[in-house]
Design a protein around this motif. Structure first.
Motif, PDB file in Angstrom:
ATOM      1  N   ALA A  56       0.820  -1.209  -0.194  1.00 54.47           N
ATOM      2  CA  ALA A  56       0.058  -0.074  -0.093  1.00 54.47           C
ATOM      3  C   ALA A  56       0.915   1.240  -0.052  1.00 54.47           C
ATOM      4  O   ALA A  56       1.969   1.332   0.705  1.00 54.47           O
ATOM      5  N   GLU A  57       0.645   2.085  -0.891  1.00 59.23           N
ATOM      6  CA  GLU A  57       1.195   3.463  -1.110  1.00 59.23           C
ATOM      7  C   GLU A  57       0.421   4.667  -0.717  1.00 59.23           C
ATOM      8  O   GLU A  57      -0.699   4.677  -0.713  1.00 59.23           O
ATOM      9  N   ASN A  58       0.956   5.848  -0.133  1.00 57.43           N
ATOM     10  CA  ASN A  58       0.386   6.863   0.367  1.00 57.43           C
ATOM     11  C   ASN A  58       0.243   7.744  -0.975  1.00 57.43           C
ATOM     12  O   ASN A  58       1.013   7.208  -1.837  1.00 57.43           O
ATOM     13  N   GLY A  59      -0.186   9.032  -0.927  1.00 58.24           N
ATOM     14  CA  GLY A  59      -0.342   9.854  -2.190  1.00 58.24           C
ATOM     15  C   GLY A  59       1.132  10.349  -2.309  1.00 58.24           C
ATOM     16  O   GLY A  59       1.092  10.703  -3.744  1.00 58.24           O
ATOM     17  N   SER A  60       1.959  10.178  -2.020  1.00 66.41           N
ATOM     18  CA  SER A  60       3.558  10.575  -2.244  1.00 66.41           C
ATOM     19  C   SER A  60       4.202   9.363  -2.663  1.00 66.41           C
ATOM     20  O   SER A  60       5.403   9.644  -3.076  1.00 66.41           O
ATOM     21  N   GLY A  61       3.752   7.969  -2.525  1.00 66.57           N
ATOM     22  CA  GLY A  61       4.468   7.131  -3.138  1.00 66.57           C
ATOM     23  C   GLY A  61       4.987   6.172  -2.393  1.00 66.57           C
ATOM     24  O   GLY A  61       5.818   5.352  -2.577  1.00 66.57           O
ATOM     25  N   GLU A  62       4.963   6.423  -0.920  1.00 63.10           N
ATOM     26  CA  GLU A  62       6.078   6.097   0.197  1.00 63.10           C
ATOM     27  C   GLU A  62       4.910   4.830   0.233  1.00 63.10           C
ATOM     28  O   GLU A  62       3.589   4.752   0.425  1.00 63.10           O
ATOM     29  N   VAL A  63       5.615   3.468   0.521  1.00 67.40           N
ATOM     30  CA  VAL A  63       4.937   2.242   0.980  1.00 67.40           C
ATOM     31  C   VAL A  63       4.799   2.398   2.435  1.00 67.40           C
ATOM     32  O   VAL A  63       5.747   2.547   3.097  1.00 67.40           O
ATOM     33  N   PHE A  94       3.563   4.784  10.149  1.00 70.18           N
ATOM     34  CA  PHE A  94       2.355   5.392   9.476  1.00 70.18           C
ATOM     35  C   PHE A  94       1.186   5.067   9.945  1.00 70.18           C
ATOM     36  O   PHE A  94      -0.079   5.379   9.615  1.00 70.18           O
ATOM     37  N   ARG A  95       1.260   4.407  11.256  1.00 66.40           N
ATOM     38  CA  ARG A  95       0.227   4.030  12.021  1.00 66.40           C
ATOM     39  C   ARG A  95      -0.723   5.138  12.575  1.00 66.40           C
ATOM     40  O   ARG A  95      -0.218   6.237  12.733  1.00 66.40           O
ATOM     41  N   ARG A  96      -1.987   4.902  12.844  1.00 60.39           N
ATOM     42  CA  ARG A  96      -3.031   5.995  13.418  1.00 60.39           C
ATOM     43  C   ARG A  96      -3.168   7.040  12.186  1.00 60.39           C
ATOM     44  O   ARG A  96      -3.338   8.145  12.726  1.00 60.39           O
ATOM     45  N   ARG A  97      -3.131   6.980  11.083  1.00 63.30           N
ATOM     46  CA  ARG A  97      -3.396   7.712  10.179  1.00 63.30           C
ATOM     47  C   ARG A  97      -4.376   7.392   8.858  1.00 63.30           C
ATOM     48  O   ARG A  97      -4.610   7.965   8.097  1.00 63.30           O
ATOM     49  N   GLY A  98      -5.026   6.181   9.514  1.00 63.69           N
ATOM     50  CA  GLY A  98      -6.209   5.882   8.665  1.00 63.69           C
ATOM     51  C   GLY A  98      -5.575   4.832   7.448  1.00 63.69           C
ATOM     52  O   GLY A  98      -6.718   4.213   6.763  1.00 63.69           O
ATOM     53  N   TYR A  99      -4.445   4.440   7.402  1.00 64.76           N
ATOM     54  CA  TYR A  99      -3.955   3.546   6.263  1.00 64.76           C
ATOM     55  C   TYR A  99      -4.481   2.299   6.630  1.00 64.76           C
ATOM     56  O   TYR A  99      -4.667   1.398   5.552  1.00 64.76           O
ATOM     57  N   GLY A 100      -4.728   1.585   7.639  1.00 63.77           N
ATOM     58  CA  GLY A 100      -5.271   0.347   8.003  1.00 63.77           C
ATOM     59  C   GLY A 100      -6.591   0.164   7.348  1.00 63.77           C
ATOM     60  O   GLY A 100      -7.037  -0.730   6.604  1.00 63.77           O
ATOM     61  N   SER A 101      -7.532   1.112   7.594  1.00 64.34           N
ATOM     62  CA  SER A 101      -8.975   1.269   6.987  1.00 64.34           C
ATOM     63  C   SER A 101      -8.636   1.200   5.489  1.00 64.34           C
ATOM     64  O   SER A 101      -9.537   0.617   4.924  1.00 64.34           O
ATOM     65  N   GLY A 102      -7.744   2.015   5.123  1.00 57.35           N
ATOM     66  CA  GLY A 102      -7.613   2.235   3.527  1.00 57.35           C
ATOM     67  C   GLY A 102      -7.121   0.793   3.108  1.00 57.35           C
ATOM     68  O   GLY A 102      -7.662   0.504   1.910  1.00 57.35           O
ATOM     69  N   ILE A 103      -6.164   0.029   3.624  1.00 61.92           N
ATOM     70  CA  ILE A 103      -5.754  -1.217   3.126  1.00 61.92           C
ATOM     71  C   ILE A 103      -6.912  -2.464   3.151  1.00 61.92           C
ATOM     72  O   ILE A 103      -6.922  -2.909   2.250  1.00 61.92           O
ATOM     73  N   LEU A 104      -7.642  -2.043   4.206  1.00 64.59           N
ATOM     74  CA  LEU A 104      -8.976  -3.141   4.170  1.00 64.59           C
ATOM     75  C   LEU A 104      -9.868  -2.753   3.139  1.00 64.59           C
ATOM     76  O   LEU A 104     -10.413  -3.697   2.568  1.00 64.59           O
ATOM     77  N   SER A 105     -10.063  -1.459   2.783  1.00 68.73           N
ATOM     78  CA  SER A 105     -10.825  -1.234   1.628  1.00 68.73           C
ATOM     79  C   SER A 105     -10.473  -1.682   0.482  1.00 68.73           C
ATOM     80  O   SER A 105     -11.432  -2.208  -0.471  1.00 68.73           O
ATOM     81  N   ALA A 106      -9.250  -1.553   0.069  1.00 64.40           N
ATOM     82  CA  ALA A 106      -8.486  -2.173  -1.150  1.00 64.40           C
ATOM     83  C   ALA A 106      -8.515  -3.583  -1.028  1.00 64.40           C
ATOM     84  O   ALA A 106      -8.899  -4.084  -2.274  1.00 64.40           O
ATOM     85  N   ALA A 107      -8.363  -4.162   0.215  1.00 65.81           N
ATOM     86  CA  ALA A 107      -8.420  -5.755   0.010  1.00 65.81           C
ATOM     87  C   ALA A 107      -9.811  -6.002  -0.310  1.00 65.81           C
ATOM     88  O   ALA A 107     -10.002  -7.051  -1.133  1.00 65.81           O
ATOM     89  N   GLU A 108     -10.970  -5.414   0.048  1.00 63.12           N
ATOM     90  CA  GLU A 108     -12.409  -5.755  -0.140  1.00 63.12           C
ATOM     91  C   GLU A 108     -12.783  -5.413  -1.537  1.00 63.12           C
ATOM     92  O   GLU A 108     -13.264  -6.230  -2.180  1.00 63.12           O
ATOM     93  N   GLU A 109     -12.218  -4.316  -2.153  1.00 64.94           N
ATOM     94  CA  GLU A 109     -12.374  -4.257  -3.526  1.00 64.94           C
ATOM     95  C   GLU A 109     -11.818  -5.249  -4.450  1.00 64.94           C
ATOM     96  O   GLU A 109     -12.315  -5.745  -5.282  1.00 64.94           O
TER      97      GLU A 109
END
Length: 158
Positions: A56-63, A94-109
């Protein structure tokens, strides 16, 4: 996931699994069990058919983390259309910034695109942060396994 990302993810997953299992069994046995799990479920590593190992990468391309999604390993009745989240990891910085929810959402997609009808997972009972993440994202408890250590009676097992 690149080969080096796969190696790092595997090393992290096996270490975390061994740490958790080490609460219930000798450390060496816990390490062996974690390694056997990788060999069993990913016999061809990142190229194992039906499994998706993604970063998973953020908007800046960081994993910022990674995930492993594949068929439900329980192979129980009623799970033929089910996928399984074998591992999800958000890197500490990167914890506590919503990335966990983002990864879950992408996994569900991904699961929906693959035609699977549900996404299951296991979580250790003392991992309160992960449990809260899953509950916030609509996951419900579907089964529960409990354990209690007991001491054998004198003369038994010796």
């Amino acid at each position: 996931m690149t080969p080096s990302e796969y190696d790092l993810a595997t090393e992290h997953r096996e270490a975390e699994t061994a740490r958790e299992l080490g609460k219930f069994m000798p450390e060496e046995l816990a390490r062996e069990r974690a390694q056997r799990g990788t060999a069993q479920f990913l016999p061809d590593g990142a190229d194992t058919a039906g499994h998706h190992l993604v970063v998973a990468e953020n908007g800046s391309g960081e994993v910022v983390g990674n995930a492993w999604i594949g068929p439900d390993p329980r192979r129980a009745s009623g799970t033929a259309g089910a996928a399984w989240l074998y591992d999800i990891n958000v890197f500490p910085a990167f914890r506590r910034r919503g990335y966990g929810s983002g990864i879950l959402s992408a996994a569900e997609e991904l699961v929906a695109r693959e035609g699977w009808t549900s996404l299951g997972l296991n979580v250790f009972g003392d991992n309160e942060a992960a449990i809260a993440l899953y509950q916030r994202n609509g996951y419900d408890v579907s089964s529960m396994s409990l354990r209690k250590s007991v001491q054998p009676a004198p003369g038994i097992g010796s």
